[in-house]
Write a protein that holds these residues in place. Structure first.
Motif, PDB file in Angstrom:
ATOM      1  N   GLU A 194       0.824  -1.208   0.000  1.00  0.00           N
ATOM      2  CA  GLU A 194       0.000   0.000   0.000  1.00  0.00           C
ATOM      3  C   GLU A 194       0.860   1.261   0.000  1.00  0.00           C
ATOM      4  OE1 GLU A 194      -3.125   0.145  -0.561  1.00  0.00           O
ATOM      5  OE2 GLU A 194      -3.403  -2.020  -0.544  1.00  0.00           O
ATOM      6  N   VAL A 195       2.006   1.224   0.673  1.00  0.00           N
ATOM      7  CA  VAL A 195       2.937   2.356   0.626  1.00  0.00           C
ATOM      8  C   VAL A 195       3.456   2.529  -0.804  1.00  0.00           C
ATOM      9  CG1 VAL A 195       5.203   3.194   1.396  1.00  0.00           C
ATOM     10  CG2 VAL A 195       3.599   2.228   3.055  1.00  0.00           C
ATOM     11  N   LYS A 196       3.714   1.420  -1.467  1.00  0.00           N
ATOM     12  CA  LYS A 196       4.176   1.438  -2.861  1.00  0.00           C
ATOM     13  C   LYS A 196       3.134   2.107  -3.763  1.00  0.00           C
ATOM     14  CE  LYS A 196       7.142  -0.080  -6.078  1.00  0.00           C
ATOM     15  NZ  LYS A 196       8.580   0.333  -6.095  1.00  0.00           N
ATOM     16  N   LYS A 197       1.875   1.798  -3.548  1.00  0.00           N
ATOM     17  CA  LYS A 197       0.798   2.364  -4.365  1.00  0.00           C
ATOM     18  C   LYS A 197       0.677   3.876  -4.198  1.00  0.00           C
ATOM     19  CE  LYS A 197      -2.011  -1.847  -4.305  1.00  0.00           C
ATOM     20  NZ  LYS A 197      -3.240  -2.478  -3.769  1.00  0.00           N
ATOM     21  N   GLN A 198       1.211   4.389  -3.095  1.00  0.00           N
ATOM     22  CA  GLN A 198       1.163   5.833  -2.857  1.00  0.00           C
ATOM     23  C   GLN A 198       2.265   6.584  -3.595  1.00  0.00           C
ATOM     24  OE1 GLN A 198      -1.117   7.656  -1.079  1.00  0.00           O
ATOM     25  NE2 GLN A 198      -2.334   5.805  -0.798  1.00  0.00           N
ATOM     26  N   GLY A 199       3.102   5.839  -4.330  1.00  0.00           N
ATOM     27  CA  GLY A 199       4.117   6.487  -5.153  1.00  0.00           C
ATOM     28  C   GLY A 199       5.524   6.451  -4.607  1.00  0.00           C
ATOM     29  N   ALA A 200       5.782   5.588  -3.625  1.00  0.00           N
ATOM     30  CA  ALA A 200       7.131   5.484  -3.074  1.00  0.00           C
ATOM     31  C   ALA A 200       8.081   4.849  -4.088  1.00  0.00           C
ATOM     32  CB  ALA A 200       7.115   4.662  -1.792  1.00  0.00           C
ATOM     33  N   ASP A 201       9.253   5.440  -4.247  1.00  0.00           N
ATOM     34  CA  ASP A 201      10.273   4.887  -5.139  1.00  0.00           C
ATOM     35  C   ASP A 201      11.134   3.860  -4.414  1.00  0.00           C
ATOM     36  OD1 ASP A 201       9.781   6.665  -7.483  1.00  0.00           O
ATOM     37  OD2 ASP A 201      10.357   8.223  -6.046  1.00  0.00           O
ATOM     38  N   LYS A 202      11.421   4.122  -3.146  1.00  0.00           N
ATOM     39  CA  LYS A 202      12.163   3.190  -2.307  1.00  0.00           C
ATOM     40  C   LYS A 202      11.384   3.005  -0.996  1.00  0.00           C
ATOM     41  CE  LYS A 202      15.878   2.588  -4.914  1.00  0.00           C
ATOM     42  NZ  LYS A 202      17.226   3.025  -4.524  1.00  0.00           N
ATOM     43  N   ILE A 203      11.321   1.770  -0.521  1.00  0.00           N
ATOM     44  CA  ILE A 203      10.537   1.483   0.677  1.00  0.00           C
ATOM     45  C   ILE A 203      11.378   0.792   1.735  1.00  0.00           C
ATOM     46  CG2 ILE A 203       8.510   0.303   1.626  1.00  0.00           C
ATOM     47  CD1 ILE A 203       7.244   0.475  -1.140  1.00  0.00           C
ATOM     48  N   ILE A 204      11.297   1.327   2.951  1.00  0.00           N
ATOM     49  CA  ILE A 204      11.926   0.713   4.122  1.00  0.00           C
ATOM     50  C   ILE A 204      10.822   0.018   4.917  1.00  0.00           C
ATOM     51  CG2 ILE A 204      13.314   1.105   6.188  1.00  0.00           C
ATOM     52  CD1 ILE A 204      13.993   3.904   4.932  1.00  0.00           C
ATOM     53  N   ALA A 205      10.995  -1.261   5.198  1.00  0.00           N
ATOM     54  CA  ALA A 205      10.027  -2.014   5.989  1.00  0.00           C
ATOM     55  C   ALA A 205      10.632  -2.307   7.359  1.00  0.00           C
ATOM     56  CB  ALA A 205       9.665  -3.320   5.290  1.00  0.00           C
ATOM     57  N   ILE A 206       9.857  -2.066   8.408  1.00  0.00           N
ATOM     58  CA  ILE A 206      10.316  -2.325   9.772  1.00  0.00           C
ATOM     59  C   ILE A 206       9.476  -3.446  10.378  1.00  0.00           C
ATOM     60  CG2 ILE A 206      10.872  -1.316  12.015  1.00  0.00           C
ATOM     61  CD1 ILE A 206      12.264   0.086   9.683  1.00  0.00           C
ATOM     62  N   LYS A 207      10.144  -4.500  10.823  1.00  0.00           N
ATOM     63  CA  LYS A 207       9.444  -5.623  11.431  1.00  0.00           C
ATOM     64  C   LYS A 207      10.154  -6.040  12.714  1.00  0.00           C
ATOM     65  CE  LYS A 207       9.995  -9.757   9.888  1.00  0.00           C
ATOM     66  NZ  LYS A 207      10.075 -11.011   9.102  1.00  0.00           N
ATOM     67  N   PHE A 208       9.458  -6.835  13.513  1.00  0.00           N
ATOM     68  CA  PHE A 208      10.039  -7.347  14.749  1.00  0.00           C
ATOM     69  C   PHE A 208      10.378  -8.820  14.601  1.00  0.00           C
ATOM     70  CE2 PHE A 208       7.393  -3.749  16.106  1.00  0.00           C
ATOM     71  CZ  PHE A 208       8.373  -2.985  16.724  1.00  0.00           C
ATOM     72  N   LYS A 209      11.513  -9.187  15.139  1.00  0.00           N
ATOM     73  CA  LYS A 209      11.932 -10.580  15.084  1.00  0.00           C
ATOM     74  C   LYS A 209      10.943 -11.432  15.869  1.00  0.00           C
ATOM     75  CE  LYS A 209      16.042 -13.484  15.479  1.00  0.00           C
ATOM     76  NZ  LYS A 209      17.491 -13.507  15.805  1.00  0.00           N
ATOM     77  N   ILE A 248      13.930  -5.751  13.989  1.00  0.00           N
ATOM     78  CA  ILE A 248      14.276  -5.321  15.342  1.00  0.00           C
ATOM     79  C   ILE A 248      14.072  -6.476  16.313  1.00  0.00           C
ATOM     80  CG2 ILE A 248      13.772  -3.678  17.190  1.00  0.00           C
ATOM     81  CD1 ILE A 248      12.737  -1.761  15.061  1.00  0.00           C
ATOM     82  N   ASN A 249      15.098  -6.766  17.074  1.00  0.00           N
ATOM     83  CA  ASN A 249      15.052  -7.892  18.019  1.00  0.00           C
ATOM     84  C   ASN A 249      14.692  -7.388  19.413  1.00  0.00           C
ATOM     85  OD1 ASN A 249      15.353 -10.223  19.464  1.00  0.00           O
ATOM     86  ND2 ASN A 249      17.479 -10.582  18.923  1.00  0.00           N
ATOM     87  N   ILE A 250      13.450  -7.599  19.805  1.00  0.00           N
ATOM     88  CA  ILE A 250      13.002  -7.230  21.154  1.00  0.00           C
ATOM     89  C   ILE A 250      12.354  -8.467  21.780  1.00  0.00           C
ATOM     90  CG2 ILE A 250      11.799  -5.504  22.530  1.00  0.00           C
ATOM     91  CD1 ILE A 250      11.703  -3.673  20.262  1.00  0.00           C
ATOM     92  N   ASN A 251      13.086  -9.554  21.770  1.00  0.00           N
ATOM     93  CA  ASN A 251      12.547 -10.833  22.199  1.00  0.00           C
ATOM     94  C   ASN A 251      12.157 -10.886  23.664  1.00  0.00           C
ATOM     95  OD1 ASN A 251      11.820 -13.202  20.940  1.00  0.00           O
ATOM     96  ND2 ASN A 251      13.883 -13.580  20.181  1.00  0.00           N
ATOM     97  N   ASP A 252      12.829 -10.112  24.511  1.00  0.00           N
ATOM     98  CA  ASP A 252      12.590 -10.219  25.950  1.00  0.00           C
ATOM     99  C   ASP A 252      11.505  -9.274  26.452  1.00  0.00           C
ATOM    100  OD1 ASP A 252      14.166  -8.027  25.369  1.00  0.00           O
ATOM    101  OD2 ASP A 252      15.171  -8.056  27.322  1.00  0.00           O
TER     102      ASP A 252
END
Length: 285
Positions: A194-209, A248-252
């Motif tokens: 959906e971010v891509k559909k808004q016209g982003a040329d480069k996308i950074i994705a943030i996820k949790f381990k 991002i590693n926030i396992n604890d």
């Protein structure tokens, strides 16, 4: 070049996204388009309406008890009460506090409706009745005629965040008009597409381990691991559209460990700082 940022859900861990944003700002990496699911929608919305990463952090510190409760023990007690009383409800928190908190925070910036936000933003949710994903956004993509009416651009910011954050069983279903919304993570926990559909040329994705499960894992740990397994499979192809994935590693830290907000923010900040050189090589070279 337009840079897009897609933020995953993750309970209280979501404040780590504000730490990521702080690191990006310090290195003069400007975000042009932003999207977030569940906790990610909270950070994305505040950032899009003009809050700084530090102000977002402070907002979480001040309001965490209204959003998820003071600590996990109260949550467990709330669950016991919910079960024992057999309430006519579908969650043991109604989620209204989430809506109210973010309505007030948005109003401070003289913004009430999502269509009043200037920065392009996308917030996924899921209608549990028709099993479809819906997107709250201020800009319906031009190339789409929205025949399926999946895009909603007339809703208060508080309602949009509440709908995207209505974690099943934890919060009541969020009923808006004819829709019955639950947490957007059910189908789109990192809204890269959906971010891509808004016209982003480069996308950074943030996820949790993903959490590790062992003999000491509690009810919520097991639920989150299950959702991670299912969710990761669903978003595999969507993640391929991103140019950089920061894990991002926030396992604890548990989903509702509200006493760990500061630690989450710091981990998000430090993780991004350590990876800035790699990120810039991908974005600019």
């Amino acid at each position: 070049m337009k840079i897009g940022l897609a933020l995953s859900g993750g309970g209280i861990r979501g404040i780590a996204h504000a730490g990521v944003l702080k690191a990006l700002e310090e290195d003069n990496i400007k975000i042009d388009i932003i999207g977030g699911t569940s906790a990610g929608s909270m950070v994305a919305s505040l950032y899009a309406i003009g809050y700084t990463p530090d102000e977002i952090f402070e907002s979480f510190l001040r309001n965490h008890s209204k959003i998820i409760g003071d600590n996990k023990f109260k949550i467990f007690n709330g669950m016991k009460h919910f079960i024992s009383k057999n309430k006519r409800s579908n969650g043991f928190r109604n989620g209204k506090n989430i809506e109210e908190v973010f309505e007030k925070l948005a109003h401070i910036k003289n913004v009430d409706n999502i269509n009043e936000i200037k920065m392009p933003i996308v917030i996924p949710t899921v209608d549990i009745m028709d099993s479809k994903e819906y997107i709250f956004t201020n800009y319906i993509p031009e190339k789409l005629d929205n025949k399926e009416n999946r895009y909603i651009n007339n809703i208060s910011i508080g309602e949009a965040i509440r709908a995207s954050s209505s974690f099943p069983a934890m919060f009541n279903i969020c009923n808006i008009n004819t829709h019955s919304f639950v947490d957007g993570g059910a189908l789109d926990n990192i809204p890269v597409g959906e971010v891509k559909k808004q016209g982003a040329d480069k996308i950074i994705a943030i996820k949790f381990k993903g959490d590790k499960i062992n003999a000491n894992s509690n009810f919520f740990d097991i639920i989150m691991k299950t959702i991670d397994i299912m969710g990761n499979k669903i978003i595999e192809k969507d993640l391929e559209k991103s140019d950089y994935i920061l894990e991002i590693n926030i396992n604890d830290i548990g989903l509702f460990d509200s006493n760990k907000i500061e630690k989450c923010f710091e981990i998000g900040y430090e993780t991004m700082k350590k990876n800035l050189t790699e990120l810039k090589n991908i974005l600019y070279y």
